[in-house]
Design an enzyme around this catalytic site. Structure first.
Site, PDB file in Angstrom:
ATOM      1  N   SER A  45       0.813  -1.224   0.000  1.00 42.65           N
ATOM      2  CA  SER A  45       0.000   0.000   0.000  1.00 42.65           C
ATOM      3  C   SER A  45       0.842   1.269   0.000  1.00 42.65           C
ATOM      4  CB  SER A  45      -0.926   0.008   1.214  1.00 42.65           C
ATOM      5  OG  SER A  45      -0.183  -0.134   2.406  1.00 42.65           O
ATOM      6  N   ASP A 333      -2.774   8.141   7.913  1.00 37.64           N
ATOM      7  CA  ASP A 333      -3.728   7.307   8.641  1.00 37.64           C
ATOM      8  C   ASP A 333      -2.950   6.384   9.570  1.00 37.64           C
ATOM      9  OD1 ASP A 333      -2.693   5.254   7.129  1.00 37.64           O
ATOM     10  OD2 ASP A 333      -4.497   4.901   5.948  1.00 37.64           O
ATOM     11  N   HIS A 336      -0.105   4.671   7.206  1.00 30.35           N
ATOM     12  CA  HIS A 336       0.579   5.255   6.043  1.00 30.35           C
ATOM     13  C   HIS A 336       1.048   6.681   6.262  1.00 30.35           C
ATOM     14  CE1 HIS A 336      -2.239   2.096   4.606  1.00 30.35           C
ATOM     15  NE2 HIS A 336      -1.139   1.712   3.987  1.00 30.35           N
TER      16      HIS A 336
END
Ligand code: NAG
Ligand code: NAG
Length: 368
Positions: A45, A333, A336
């Site tokens: 991600s 978040d 990340h």
């Protein structure tokens, strides 16, 4: 609510415009002032630019407040408020952001598209097939897809020209965090678990085979991005009563970066014509965490977007709150980094020096 989630149309539109642009510039030419012909991206991600939008998975980011600082304020599937590391790396190299492999229309000229770089990165991905199995494109699956790309290029361009193109391109690899996060999460059954060193050794050994496979499919220049201090992400801090970093997770990451460093060195001596740049994200990011003011940060612990203590109890989803001062937060978040953090890290990977990036930085790797 539906309109909040319909970002896919816009993304495809932008990508098509991009391809049209390359089309006009001629097939064999490069994009703008590109330092390399293209970039191919493998990872999780931290680099996903929208592959997971096309999967049935819980690991998605194609909804607000992700993308709030992205051009057009659109959620594209990036796990970020704006651009991620893969975007910044492409900018530095002067090549287009590689499109998600799963977004490439079946009726497009595959050779043209594949020549400009492709991203296989997928949120949740790990080195091990068992990491978030069924929820993402595992690294092995990403390499399977890349082997299709390779086959198409060889068929269309001929072996020599395909090799020439790929040997000059950058192969970015950003992986490992999810494997280690899962290891830390499973710590309830401590007596059954391998030791951190054994676990990391198994990751590195698997990774060595995976990188060799990519090499055998034409790759010669690897930009290897090591893992960050994953124990300091808001999610793991949140689980510590004191709000401090998870010691075991950070230790795993240090072991992983050490292991990757010697594995890459060994690969290079085995294969001869392979080159790499290794970026130690942990050392670089720990500097920001330890001396935030020197780097322009004010908030190192809490996520910008989320809910609960440190905004880390709940992910960044539409009902979550988010901060207005996103440029001074390290984390977007609970897992990340913000766009600002990603951009600063890539600056160091691209133009920095030891002990952060070695044996050469990515600019030097590109110029080989
Ligand atoms: C696709 O692009 C390649 C190389 O750019 C070109 O040689 C080929 O003719 C194109 N194929 C079609 C069907 O347009
Ligand atoms: C929580 O933080 C403390 C430092 O205050 C540290 O000693 C402890 O190991 C941490 N807990 C975990 C699970 O890492």
């Amino acid at each position: 609510m539906a309109s909040l989630f319909s970002s896919r149309g816009v993304v495809s539109f932008v990508l098509l415009l991009g391809w049209w642009g390359f089309h006009l510039m001629g097939y064999n030419c490069c994009y703008g002032e590109g330092m390399v012909p293209a970039m191919y991206v493998f990872g999780d991600s931290l680099a996903d630019v929208g592959n997971n939008n096309h999967l049935e998975t819980l690991l998605k980011a194609d909804f607000p407040h992700n993308g709030i600082d992205y051009p057009g304020h659109k959620a594209t599937g990036r796990f970020s408020n704006g651009k991620n590391s893969a975007d910044f790396l492409a900018e530095k190299l002067g090549v287009p952001s590689s499109p998600p492999y799963l977004s490439i229309p079946s009726n497009s000229n595959k050779t043209d598209v594949f020549m400009n770089g492709v991203s296989f990165a997928s949120g949740g991905a790990g080195i091990l097939d068992s990491t978030n199995s069924g929820q993402c494109l595992t690294l092995n699956k990403q390499i399977d897809y890349y082997s299709t790309v390779y086959g198409t290029l060889v068929q269309q361009l001929g072996s020599a020209q395909a090799q020439e193109h790929l040997s000059k391109s950058i192969f970015a690899v950003i992986i490992g965090s999810n494997d280690m996060l899962n290891y830390v999460k499973s710590s309830s059954s401590k007596n059954l678990k391998s030791t951190p060193q054994q676990f990391v050794d198994s990751l590195i050994s698997s990774l060595q085979g995976q990188l060799k496979r990519i090499y055998n499919l034409g790759a010669r220049k690897f930009a290897f991005i090591g893992t960050g201090p994953i124990g300091c992400c808001p999610s793991l801090r949140h689980q510590n009563k004191t709000g401090d970093c998870n010691v075991e997770a950070n230790y795993l990451s240090v072991l992983y970066n050490k292991g990757a460093t010697s594995m890459l060195q060994e690969l290079k001596s085995q294969l001869g014509d392979m080159s790499y740049s290794f970026f130690d994200t942990s050392s670089a990011l720990l500097l920001y965490i330890q001396k935030p003011a020197s780097y322009g940060f004010a908030e190192v612990k809490a996520a910008c977007c989320g809910l609960g203590d440190l905004n880390a109890k709940i992910a960044c989803i539409p009902i979550s709150t988010y901060c207005s001062n996103r440029k001074d937060h390290i984390f977007w978040d609970f897992y990340h980094p913000t766009e600002t953090t990603a951009g600063m890290l890539v600056n160091t990977a691209f133009d920095g020096a030891q002990p952060f990036v070695y044996p050469m930085n990515i600019r030097q790797l590109s110029a080989l």
